[in-house]
Design a protein around this motif. Sequence first.
Motif, PDB file in Angstrom:
ATOM      1  N   THR A 184      15.923  -5.278  12.072  1.00 14.98           N
ATOM      2  CA  THR A 184      16.482  -6.033  13.194  1.00 14.98           C
ATOM      3  C   THR A 184      17.503  -7.043  12.704  1.00 14.98           C
ATOM      4  OG1 THR A 184      14.402  -5.788  14.413  1.00 14.98           O
ATOM      5  CG2 THR A 184      15.932  -7.478  15.186  1.00 14.98           C
ATOM      6  N   MET A 185      17.186  -7.740  11.605  1.00 16.05           N
ATOM      7  CA  MET A 185      18.090  -8.775  11.098  1.00 16.05           C
ATOM      8  C   MET A 185      19.398  -8.190  10.586  1.00 16.05           C
ATOM      9  SD  MET A 185      16.882 -11.656  11.817  1.00 16.05           S
ATOM     10  CE  MET A 185      18.275 -12.481  11.020  1.00 16.05           C
ATOM     11  N   ILE A 186      19.327  -7.126   9.782  1.00 17.27           N
ATOM     12  CA  ILE A 186      20.577  -6.579   9.228  1.00 17.27           C
ATOM     13  C   ILE A 186      21.400  -5.930  10.344  1.00 17.27           C
ATOM     14  CG2 ILE A 186      19.622  -4.325   8.534  1.00 17.27           C
ATOM     15  CD1 ILE A 186      22.279  -6.429   6.650  1.00 17.27           C
ATOM     16  N   ALA A 187      20.728  -5.301  11.316  1.00 18.25           N
ATOM     17  CA  ALA A 187      21.456  -4.699  12.439  1.00 18.25           C
ATOM     18  C   ALA A 187      22.168  -5.774  13.251  1.00 18.25           C
ATOM     19  CB  ALA A 187      20.495  -3.902  13.321  1.00 18.25           C
ATOM     20  N   ARG A 188      21.496  -6.876  13.534  1.00 16.70           N
ATOM     21  CA  ARG A 188      22.131  -7.972  14.284  1.00 16.70           C
ATOM     22  C   ARG A 188      23.323  -8.542  13.529  1.00 16.70           C
ATOM     23  NH1 ARG A 188      16.985 -11.550  16.591  1.00 16.70           N
ATOM     24  NH2 ARG A 188      16.232  -9.993  18.095  1.00 16.70           N
ATOM     25  N   MET A 189      23.175  -8.718  12.217  1.00 12.95           N
ATOM     26  CA  MET A 189      24.285  -9.259  11.424  1.00 12.95           C
ATOM     27  C   MET A 189      25.504  -8.356  11.514  1.00 12.95           C
ATOM     28  SD  MET A 189      22.471 -10.677   7.964  1.00 12.95           S
ATOM     29  CE  MET A 189      24.045 -11.129   7.212  1.00 12.95           C
ATOM     30  N   PRO A 201      22.857  -2.933  18.131  1.00 18.07           N
ATOM     31  CA  PRO A 201      21.815  -3.395  19.062  1.00 18.07           C
ATOM     32  C   PRO A 201      20.401  -3.237  18.500  1.00 18.07           C
ATOM     33  CG  PRO A 201      23.383  -1.934  20.164  1.00 18.07           C
ATOM     34  CD  PRO A 201      23.690  -1.856  18.712  1.00 18.07           C
ATOM     35  N   ASP A 202      19.513  -4.169  18.864  1.00 18.56           N
ATOM     36  CA  ASP A 202      18.106  -4.106  18.439  1.00 18.56           C
ATOM     37  C   ASP A 202      17.472  -2.762  18.791  1.00 18.56           C
ATOM     38  OD1 ASP A 202      18.496  -6.719  17.730  1.00 18.56           O
ATOM     39  OD2 ASP A 202      16.933  -7.563  19.019  1.00 18.56           O
ATOM     40  N   ALA A 203      17.848  -2.211  19.929  1.00 17.62           N
ATOM     41  CA  ALA A 203      17.225  -0.974  20.409  1.00 17.62           C
ATOM     42  C   ALA A 203      17.460   0.201  19.458  1.00 17.62           C
ATOM     43  CB  ALA A 203      17.768  -0.628  21.800  1.00 17.62           C
ATOM     44  N   MET A 204      18.469   0.088  18.593  1.00 13.76           N
ATOM     45  CA  MET A 204      18.750   1.163  17.644  1.00 13.76           C
ATOM     46  C   MET A 204      17.822   1.123  16.431  1.00 13.76           C
ATOM     47  SD  MET A 204      20.958   3.415  18.471  1.00 13.76           S
ATOM     48  CE  MET A 204      21.318   4.097  16.853  1.00 13.76           C
ATOM     49  N   GLY A 205      16.991   0.094  16.315  1.00 11.61           N
ATOM     50  CA  GLY A 205      16.141  -0.074  15.138  1.00 11.61           C
ATOM     51  C   GLY A 205      15.350   1.166  14.751  1.00 11.61           C
ATOM     52  N   PRO A 206      14.574   1.765  15.678  1.00  6.73           N
ATOM     53  CA  PRO A 206      13.791   2.954  15.322  1.00  6.73           C
ATOM     54  C   PRO A 206      14.641   4.120  14.818  1.00  6.73           C
ATOM     55  CG  PRO A 206      12.996   2.010  17.380  1.00  6.73           C
ATOM     56  CD  PRO A 206      14.269   1.284  17.037  1.00  6.73           C
ATOM     57  N   GLN A 207      15.820   4.314  15.433  1.00  7.05           N
ATOM     58  CA  GLN A 207      16.688   5.409  14.994  1.00  7.05           C
ATOM     59  C   GLN A 207      17.276   5.123  13.610  1.00  7.05           C
ATOM     60  OE1 GLN A 207      17.554   8.623  16.506  1.00  7.05           O
ATOM     61  NE2 GLN A 207      18.013   8.672  14.329  1.00  7.05           N
ATOM     62  N   LEU A 208      17.647   3.861  13.376  1.00  8.15           N
ATOM     63  CA  LEU A 208      18.170   3.492  12.053  1.00  8.15           C
ATOM     64  C   LEU A 208      17.128   3.772  10.971  1.00  8.15           C
ATOM     65  CD1 LEU A 208      19.923   0.082  12.868  1.00  8.15           C
ATOM     66  CD2 LEU A 208      21.019   2.305  12.513  1.00  8.15           C
ATOM     67  N   LEU A 209      15.858   3.476  11.269  1.00  9.75           N
ATOM     68  CA  LEU A 209      14.788   3.729  10.305  1.00  9.75           C
ATOM     69  C   LEU A 209      14.669   5.231  10.018  1.00  9.75           C
ATOM     70  CD1 LEU A 209      12.021   1.293  11.615  1.00  9.75           C
ATOM     71  CD2 LEU A 209      13.203   1.136   9.421  1.00  9.75           C
ATOM     72  N   LYS A 210      14.767   6.063  11.049  1.00  5.27           N
ATOM     73  CA  LYS A 210      14.656   7.515  10.848  1.00  5.27           C
ATOM     74  C   LYS A 210      15.797   8.022   9.966  1.00  5.27           C
ATOM     75  CE  LYS A 210      12.287   8.510  15.220  1.00  5.27           C
ATOM     76  NZ  LYS A 210      12.435   9.089  16.577  1.00  5.27           N
ATOM     77  N   TRP A 211      17.033   7.595  10.269  1.00  6.93           N
ATOM     78  CA  TRP A 211      18.167   8.009   9.450  1.00  6.93           C
ATOM     79  C   TRP A 211      18.004   7.531   8.009  1.00  6.93           C
ATOM     80  CZ3 TRP A 211      21.996   6.143  13.715  1.00  6.93           C
ATOM     81  CH2 TRP A 211      22.260   7.200  14.616  1.00  6.93           C
ATOM     82  N   SER A 212      17.592   6.288   7.867  1.00  8.84           N
ATOM     83  CA  SER A 212      17.467   5.704   6.537  1.00  8.84           C
ATOM     84  C   SER A 212      16.411   6.420   5.707  1.00  8.84           C
ATOM     85  CB  SER A 212      17.128   4.219   6.648  1.00  8.84           C
ATOM     86  OG  SER A 212      17.020   3.630   5.369  1.00  8.84           O
TER      87      SER A 212
END
Length: 416
Positions: free
Chosen positions: A164-169, A173-184
């Motif tokens: 959440t912190m790196i995405a906000r920086m 959007p916060d809502a992308m957090g779960p998808q970012l984790l899957k890609w990562s």
Amino acid sequence: MTTTHLPFLNIDPASRRVSLDGRNPDFYRDPNPAYAALHAHCPTFWWEEQKMWYFTGYDHVNALLRDRRFGRQILHVATREELGMPAPQPHLAHFDAAEAWSLLELEPPEHTRLRTLVNRAFVSRMIEKLTPEIAALCHEAIDRFERDGRVELLSAFADILPVTMIARMIGIPDAMGPQLLKWSHAYVRMYMFGRTREDEVNADRAAEEFSDYVRGVIAERRAEPRDDLLSHMVHTEHRGQLLTEDELVSTTIVLLNAGHEATVHQIGNAVRTILENGADPAMLFADAKTTERTVEECLRISAPVHIFQRYALEDVELDGIRFRRGEKVAMILAAANLDPKKFTDPLTFRPDRDEGANLSFGAGIHFCIGAPLARLELNVALPILFQRLPGLRIEKKPVVKDVYHFHGLEALELAW
């Protein structure tokens, strides 16, 4: 071969040859005893299974990370043909494109240009301003499970905070957090021992989807800049040059991946280390200084990233080993943190330790750009977690992920 007390590790000190199965659960669950044996018998060694020289000594690793005769890339000084390097693989085309301008893989002058543009957002004085936001995120997460009396900490807490912190920086959007984790998660499988063809295909697909998404956000920031890092990267020149689209994509992806993956592991590793050692949280987190030392000791003894590699950019000799231009060499950062010549009683968790810096974030020009953010997240999150959940204990034996050379838990089941 000299057989150690560890059945999965054989060492021949005379030839500096070592046989060690990195996929053996007895090794990756707790690599520290193996690292201690290597320090005792053979701190610089040829790893038979990996077919590469490895360094574990603190001084050697620290020097190698800073040595400009070694670099993260090699094709800027030699061709694939000269080095006998295989051609790029078609099924990794999207992954290779996403990595082409990664800060982790570049050498000066390209590295200098990209890092200069990004660095402003990660200097300590800018990062410290995020303390209230990090604390609020921690409290919000704990509010959701505090009354339950138990939690799986990684999914309910550790996964949420860093992404959440790196995405906000960056401006995601916060809502992308779960998808970012899957890609990562798919992406970093490329760096594990024993990766499979399926891992490669999944990583390439993740890189394609990740890149497409980032290109869309870049287009939005070109049209309507905001007060975020991506807008800064899109619109700021360095010596008259703007970043290209490909540079922006690579840089954004590496910041998002590196900005949370290791920190998630480290939150889990730190909580486990503290609880398994029976340390008193009131003492560990009594003030800012004791908190900082506790965090650094957790980073030292249970680092989340264990290995970094370099190419020899010229013919060079190190610790009696001759490297030819283009040959790879590896450093085990987590083992360097356990060097008895640097740290007394190195396998013991001593939160009051004050014996110099650990190498968990690297050193030199590739020192982790996100280190100030990761350190702040740990210094804020750990005290809040232990203050909010008195009596915290491990409810179920933690399982370590089979993702060496990263080191992290599958899950951390806690109760209070």
